[in-house]
Write an enzyme that holds these catalytic residues in place. Structure first.
Site, PDB file in Angstrom:
ATOM      1  CE  LYS A   1      -3.507  -2.720   0.412  1.00 48.01           C
ATOM      2  NZ  LYS A   1      -4.253  -3.099  -0.794  1.00 48.01           N
TER       3      LYS A   1
ATOM      4  CE  LYS B   1      -9.885  -5.991  -1.845  1.00 45.13           C
ATOM      5  NZ  LYS B   1      -9.166  -4.987  -2.644  1.00 45.13           N
TER       6      LYS B   1
END
Ligand SMILES: [Mg+2]
Length: 373
Positions: free
Chosen positions: A165, A270
């Site tokens: 990230k 996802k």
């Protein structure tokens, strides 16, 4: 075979790494799972999970998940869980959107379907590729050398893919800090490893271009969700050479069709963002038709979320699959024991019927709501 009872459980899942940092100053220490248990008239059961990543990741939050399940579950009583597309039709007619809530119910229906016919869910989704799936880690944004150490720790545990990230504000260090994070995370890259650099939509085109310009040459990664909008993503994609993977922007069928139509090079699929395994299967096929790479993940979750990831991941053509998120490793509470197989080169679902999950009812406690008899 008809659904006669649906029970909902609420389970807290503390984050295993302390505090998880995302772009925009977002932090997370714990997550709330909604676990659904579907029971059918012949005694067959099915389990599903949906765990939003807090309330600031996508348009989903735990109380909303539970409330939406409260609308959807009564509508599914009497339905045949094996007719998964028709289950989706009922949910479409009952509630617009709320893919997170639909997911727990959809996955529970697939689990019940598999148990009822004695087959693992991956076989119902098209068949397993019978290969080990590369496990992907998820590293919150932090100090560059600490991130490098985290990658090394995951590598030592058999992870071959990493989601790193970024998204530092100018006050935190901006593009220079993000470039340092990327360089440090990739510093010890091993042959065959795959890296996603994920900004979670936290950059604008200007800051993304500055960051890319600060990187040393030769770093091998794909840039995920650099910007919050399609137009920014398109602008950046015209002006940078690294592949672009979309995540938050690719939720519904139509979004994935846009990505597959040339707006991206890969998607982060996802399951609770898509609305379950039924739409997830469609997204897999859209990507396959267009040659997009796929990572199969979920927003977060425990054992049942991991099981769904693995069963869908096992059906993605090997040449397109870049990794599967081991979300169970991100939290400290296991809601089920899985029959997964771990090897040096990855993980694969087992061969037990359904999701291959044995739920620990002591962890679940009492249901917070029950529909049906
Ligand atoms: Mg992402």
């Amino acid at each position: 075979m008809r659904i006669t009872r649906i029970a909902l459980y609420d389970v807290e899942l503390p984050y295993a790494g302390g505090v998880y940092h995302l772009s925009g100053g977002r932090t997370y220490t714990s997550f709330e799972a909604s676990i659904v248990r579907v029971t059918c008239d012949d005694g067959t059961e099915g389990w599903g999970e949906s765990t939003p990543f807090g309330s600031t990741y996508i348009a989903a939050h735990p109380a909303g998940t539970r409330a939406a399940i409260g609308l959807l579950a009564p509508a599914l009583l009497g339905a045949d869980p094996r007719r998964t597309e028709r289950i989706g039709d009922v949910m479409d007619r009952t509630l617009t959107g709320h893919q997170d809530a639909r997911t727990a119910l959809d996955v529970a229906c697939w689990d019940a379907f598999g148990r009822s016919v004695g087959l693992p869910v991956c076989e119902l989704l098209g068949g397993s590729t019978d290969t080990a799936l590369p496990m992907m880690s998820s590293l919150g944004a932090g100090d560059p050398e600490a991130m490098r150490a985290q990658v090394a720790a995951y590598r030592a545990r058999g992870y071959r893919a990493h989601s790193v990230k970024i998204g530092a504000s100018e006050a935190e260090g901006g593009p220079a800090l993000d470039a340092e994070r990327i360089a440090a995370s990739l510093a010890d890259r091993q042959p065959g490893e795959f890296f996603l650099v994920d900004a979670n939509g936290g950059l604008v085109v200007e800051s993304a271009l500055r960051m890319l310009g600060l990187l040393p040459p030769g770093l091998d990664f794909a840039l995920e969700a650099p910007c919050a909008t399609w137009s920014e993503t398109a602008s950046l994609r015209r002006r940078c050479s690294c592949p672009i993977v979309v995540d938050e922007l690719a939720a519904l069928d139509a979004d994935v069709a846009v990505a597959a139509g040339g707006a991206a090079d890969g998607i982060n699929l996802k399951i609770s963002k898509a609305g379950g395994l039924t739409p997830g299967r469609r997204h897999r096929d859209l990507c396959r038709a267009s040659g997009l790479t796929i990572t199969v993940q979920d927003t977060v979750g425990s054992s049942l979320a991991l099981a769904a990831i693995l069963h869908l991941g096992a059906t993605v053509p090997t040449r397109l699959l870049r990794g599967v998120l081991n979300c169970e490793d991100m939290v400290t509470r296991r809601v089920a024991a899985l029959d997964t197989v771990r090897t040096d080169d990855g993980i694969r679902p087992g061969t037990a019927p359904g999701l291959g999950a044995t739920v620990d009812e002591d962890v679940l406690g009492e249901p917070v709501a029950v529909w049906g008899d």
